[in-house]
Design a protein around this motif. Structure first.
Motif: not given
Length: 100
Positions: A12-17, A21-25, A30-31, A60-63
């Motif tokens: 499971x992953x989501x952008x909300x933090x 803010x947006x820590x997953x992306x 370089x990643x 996340x869907x786009x990535x």
């Protein structure tokens, strides 16, 4: 011992933090953390057909679609993405993309 081919691995992953803010992306070298997680899992003996990424945020869907087009995606609902409670306290519907 259970056969690894009989196990589904759901990430499971989501952008909300709440703290970052947006820590997953956010850029990390370089990643980003989301791509690091997926790449590490793809380098294990987990069968890719048993690996599911549970996401609903458009970023996340786009990535996933661009960098990991062969991965299975469970599309999370808006309620699931924005939930602040424990998942164990709520039941969410999963939207599985059957177009693959």
């Amino acid at each position: 011992m259970k056969n690894i081919n009989d196990i589904a691995f759901i990430i499971p992953a989501r952008i909300n933090s709440t703290r970052i803010i947006k820590k997953m992306i956010r850029p990390f070298g370089d990643t980003n953390l989301f791509e690091i997680c997926i790449n590490k899992l793809l380098n294990t003996n987990i069968p890719q057909s048993n690996l599911y990424i549970s996401i609903g945020d458009s970023e996340l869907i786009e990535i996933c679609k661009q960098k990991f087009p062969d991965l299975n995606i469970f599309y999370r609902t808006e309620k699931s993405i924005n939930s602040t409670g424990l998942v164990a306290n709520e039941i969410f519907e999963w939207v599985f993309d059957l177009s693959k």
